[in-house]
Write an enzyme that holds these catalytic residues in place. Structure first.
Site, mmCIF file in Angstrom:
data_model
loop_
_atom_site.group_PDB
_atom_site.id
_atom_site.type_symbol
_atom_site.label_atom_id
_atom_site.label_comp_id
_atom_site.label_asym_id
_atom_site.label_seq_id
_atom_site.Cartn_x
_atom_site.Cartn_y
_atom_site.Cartn_z
ATOM 1 N N MET A 1 0.843 -1.182 0.000
ATOM 2 C CA MET A 1 0.000 0.000 0.000
ATOM 3 C C MET A 1 0.879 1.232 0.000
ATOM 4 O O MET A 1 1.706 1.387 0.886
ATOM 5 C CB MET A 1 -0.888 -0.014 1.245
ATOM 6 C CG MET A 1 -1.980 0.996 1.196
ATOM 7 S SD MET A 1 -3.095 0.676 -0.171
ATOM 8 C CE MET A 1 -3.460 -1.047 0.086
ATOM 9 N N LEU A 385 2.174 -7.081 -1.597
ATOM 10 C CA LEU A 385 3.553 -7.059 -2.090
ATOM 11 C C LEU A 385 3.610 -6.315 -3.414
ATOM 12 O O LEU A 385 3.085 -6.788 -4.419
ATOM 13 C CB LEU A 385 4.078 -8.493 -2.249
ATOM 14 C CG LEU A 385 4.187 -9.284 -0.941
ATOM 15 C CD1 LEU A 385 4.508 -10.741 -1.210
ATOM 16 C CD2 LEU A 385 5.236 -8.664 -0.025
ATOM 17 N N GLU A 386 4.241 -5.172 -3.424
ATOM 18 C CA GLU A 386 4.273 -4.313 -4.600
ATOM 19 C C GLU A 386 5.581 -4.413 -5.364
ATOM 20 O O GLU A 386 5.821 -3.642 -6.297
ATOM 21 C CB GLU A 386 3.998 -2.866 -4.185
ATOM 22 C CG GLU A 386 2.626 -2.710 -3.532
ATOM 23 C CD GLU A 386 2.309 -1.283 -3.149
ATOM 24 O OE1 GLU A 386 3.037 -0.383 -3.603
ATOM 25 O OE2 GLU A 386 1.340 -1.078 -2.410
ATOM 26 N N ASN A 387 6.421 -5.350 -4.979
ATOM 27 C CA ASN A 387 7.712 -5.523 -5.643
ATOM 28 C C ASN A 387 7.827 -6.904 -6.268
ATOM 29 O O ASN A 387 8.908 -7.446 -6.429
ATOM 30 C CB ASN A 387 8.851 -5.287 -4.654
ATOM 31 C CG ASN A 387 8.847 -3.872 -4.111
ATOM 32 O OD1 ASN A 387 9.134 -2.925 -4.847
ATOM 33 N ND2 ASN A 387 8.479 -3.695 -2.855
#
Length: 560
Positions: A1, A385-387
C-alpha cells in the site's frame, strides 16, 4: 500500500474485442475447413510474416506440435491460411493460444470481418468467434498474430467449423481417450485439488464428484470447492472435444481436513476494508480502538521482513503511536472481533520486500504469519507485495497457512492495477490459485496511470469508468464477485494520484451491482455479490473528517 506517491504508466491501444469461451457444437454436416489445423505437418498450409513462425513440440494443446510465432520490431508475427468456404454460410472460428498477446481473426468474409484476442496467458486458452460469408464468398483468410514488443505466442488446434467449402480441410476430431493419472494434489477443510495427465485431442476436461459433474476446465488440474470439513469424496475426470466426451477415469478418494475456524463470525456479504497505519506519517494517529465503525476488515500495516527468507515479524510502533502498548493493542483486536470485525496483518506495502520463491521460504512465510496470528489474535493476512511475487510458491505458502489456520482464515490482497491486467500476471495467478480460500482482492485504483479495461479500451484513473472497466477484468477473469473490491485513497493526501470523491466510488459500486450510475463503460452484466470497497487508510480518513467511511461505508452495507 503506497505511503508516498509512486506513478506507474502503462498504456496500449487494442482495437479488437475480447471473446473467450468454448466453440459451439457443430452440426452433423459441419467440418473443420482449416488445413494442418494442429501444425502436425509443420507450417504446411500456413504463411508467417518475416519468418516469425515455427513449430514446437512443447508446450502443445493437442497432438505433437503447436505454432510458435515471435513479434519483432514492426512485425506482429502474423500467420495466415486461405480457407475454402461456402457462400451465405456461418462458420465458427476458434483456436487455442498461450504465451504473449494473441489474436485470431478472419478477413475477406464478404460481410463483417471478425477477430478475438486475449492478453498474455500462462496456460492454454480458447479464442472463438463466428462469421457469415457473403453471397459470392468462396474463401476467407484466417490469421493469428501477436502484438508489437510483446512475447512470443503459441497457437494450436485452429478450427473453421461450418459447411464443407470443398478445400479438403482436416478430418473432424474423434472422441478423446480417457484421462489417466488422476491424483489428489491437495486438500483443505473445504476443497480438494486434483491433477491428471493430458489427453491428445482433448479441448477440455469435466470433473465429477461422486458421479455428478461439478466443474469444467481446459487444463489438467482443478480445485473443487464448497466441500464439507472432515468428509470423504470420490472424484473422476473425463476428456471432451467437439466430437464428444470420453469415459470417466478411474476414481480417487479424498478427505477434507477438519475445520478449526478462528471465530468471530463470517465477513459480511458486503464489506469495507481499511488499512490502519502502525506508524506516524502525518495522518491522524489512531489506536486500533479508534478505527471507524464502518470498517469490517482492518488491515494492520505492516508486517516486516526478517533475515530468514520468506519469514515476517511484527513490531508495534509504540513510540510513534503515543505510547500504545502491545497489551492494549491485543485487547483492541479482541474488542474489534467481539464487535464482528476482522483484523488481519498486512504484508508488504510500497517499501516492504518479502521474497517467497522456493519451498523453504514458502514454509517460513506460512509458519511466521501463523505465529503472528497466534501471538496477536489476527484473523488472517493481507498480501500487499508491490515488488513482485512468485505465484507458485506464494500459493503454496497461503495453502500451508490455510491448513494451519482452518476455514476461518481471512485472506485479502491489494495488488496494483498493472498486476491484474491479465490472468497470466503473477498476482492474478496467485488469486486464482487460492480462489477457494480467498476472501477479497481490493485492487489499488490509484498511483496507476492509464490501463486497459475488459473491453480492450484504455481508461485513465480518476473516473468511474476506470473503476468499473478494470474491475470487470477480475469479475470476468475468474474471481467470484464476492472476491472483488474497489480500493481507493481516503483523501487527496492518501495517494500521489487517483483520488476520486466518495460519490464516484458509490457510483462505481452501483454500476457493477445494479447497472446504474455507470459512465461510458457498461459492464456485460451486473454483479450483486460484489464484496465492497477498501481505502488507504483509516488514518487519512480520520484526517479528512471520516468523509470516506461515512459516505462509502453505509453505501456498501446497503448494496443488494
Amino acid at each position: 500500500m503506497p505511503i508516498i506517491s509512486r506513478q506507474r504508466l502503462w498504456t496500449t491501444t487494442v482495437l479488437t474485442a475480447l471473446a473467450l469461451g468454448f466453440a459451439g457444437p457443430a452440426s452433423a454436416a459441419d467440418v473443420n475447413n482449416a488445413k494442418n489445423a494442429g501444425f502436425e505437418s509443420g507450417l504446411t498450409g500456413w504463411s508467417c510474416s518475416a519468418g516469425s513462425g515455427t513449430t514446437v513440440s512443447s508446450p502443445v494443446h493437442g497432438g505433437a506440435a503447436a505454432l510458435k510465432a515471435t513479434p519483432a520490431g514492426q512485425d506482429n508475427a502474423k500467420c495466415v491460411q486461405t480457407v475454402a468456404v461456402k457462400p451465405n454460410s456461418t462458420y465458427t472460428l476458434s483456436a487455442w493460444v498461450q504465451g504473449g498477446y494473441a489474436y485470431l481473426g478472419a478477413t475477406g468474409t464478404g460481410t463483417t470481418d471478425v477477430s478475438a484476442w486475449t492478453p498474455d496467458s500462462a496456460s492454454w486458452k480458447q479464442l472463438t468467434t463466428t462469421f457469415t460469408t457473403g453471397a459470392s464468398t468462396t474463401s476467407v483468410t484466417v490469421y493469428t498474430h501477436g502484438w508489437y514488443g510483446q512475447a512470443a505466442y503459441l497457437a494450436d488446434d485452429v478450427s473453421v467449423y461450418g459447411p464443407d467449402g470443398g478445400g479438403g480441410g482436416d478430418p473432424a476430431p474423434t472422441v478423446p481417450g480417457t484421462p489417466g493419472g488422476l491424483t489428489v494434489s491437495g486438500t483443505s477443510s473445504s476443497s480438494v485439488s486434483l491433477a491428471w495427465n493430458a489427453v491428445s485431442g482433448a479441448t477440455g476436461y469435466q470433473v465429477y464428484r461422486d458421479g455428478t459433474k461439478v466443474t469444467a476446465v481446459t487444463g489438467t488440474s482443478a480445485t473443487v470447492t464448497g466441500l464439507a470439513a472432515s468428509t470423504s469424496y470420490g472424484f473422476q475426470v473425463t476428456a471432451v472435444n467437439s466430437a464428444g466426451e470420453s469415459a470417466k477415469s478411474g476414481a480417487v478418494t479424498a478427505t477434507t481436513s477438519a475445520s478449526t475456524g478462528t471465530g468471530g463470525g463470517a465477513v459480511p456479504k458486503h464489506a469495507v476494508t481499511g488499512y490502519w497505519q502502525n506508524f506516524d506519517n502525518g495522518a491522524t494517529v489512531q489506536k486500533l480502538s479508534a478505527v471507524q465503525s464502518q470498517y469490517d476488515i482492518i488491515a494492520v500495516a505492516f508486517a516486516d521482513a526478517t533475515t530468514t527468507p520468506g519469514a515476517v515479524s511484527f513490531t508495534l510502533d509504540s513510540a510513534g503511536l503515543g505510547g500504545y502498548t502491545v497489551d492494549q493493542f491485543k485487547a483492541d483486536i479482541r474488542a474489534k472481533q467481539a464487535a464482528g470485525k476482522k483484523v488481519v496483518v498486512s504484508v508488504g506495502g510500497q517499501n516492504g520486500t518479502v521474497s517467497v520463491n522456493d519451498p523453504a521460504s514458502a514454509a517460513n512465510f506460512a509458519n511466521s504469519v501463523y505465529a503472528l496470528m497466534q501471538t496477536y489474535g489476527f484473523d488472517g493476512v493481507d498480501i500487499d507485495l508491490e515488488n513482485g511475487l512468485n505465484a507458485t510458491y506464494m500459493s503454496q505458502a497461503l495453502r500451508s497457512l490455510s491448513a494451519k489456520a482452518g476455514s476461518g482464515l481471512v485472506l485479502t490482497m491489494a495488488p496494483q492495477t498493472i498486476d491484474m491486467q491479465s490472468t497470466s500476471n503473477a498476482y492474478f495467478q496467485t488469486a486464482l490459485n487460492v480462489k477457494d480460500i480467498l476472501t477479497v482482492v481490493n485492487m489499488q485504483y490509484y498511483n496507476s496511470g492509464s490501463m486497459l479495461g475488459c473491453d480492450g479500451k484504455v481508461y485513465s484513473q480518476g473516473s468511474v469508468d476506470f473503476l468499473t472497466a478494470l474491475a470487470c477484468i477480475q469479475l470476468e477473469g475468474g474471481l467470484a464477485p464476492s472476491q472483488v473490491g474497489l480500493g481507493l485513497p481516503a483523501s487527496t493526501r492518501g495517494a500521489g494520484s487517483g483520488y476520486v470523491s466518495p460519490t464516484v466510488v458509490n457510483n462505481a459500486l452501483d454500476c457493477l451491482t445494479r447497472g446504474t450510475g455507470c459512465g461510458s463503460f457498461k459492464p456485460p452484466r451486473t454483479y450483486p455479490d460484489l464484496r465492497g470497497a477498501m481505502t488507504w487508510s483509516t488514518n487519512w480518513d480520520a484526517t479528512a473528517g471520516n468523509t470516506w467511511s461515512g459516505t462509502v461505508g453505509p453505501h456498501v452495507h446497503g448494496l443488494p
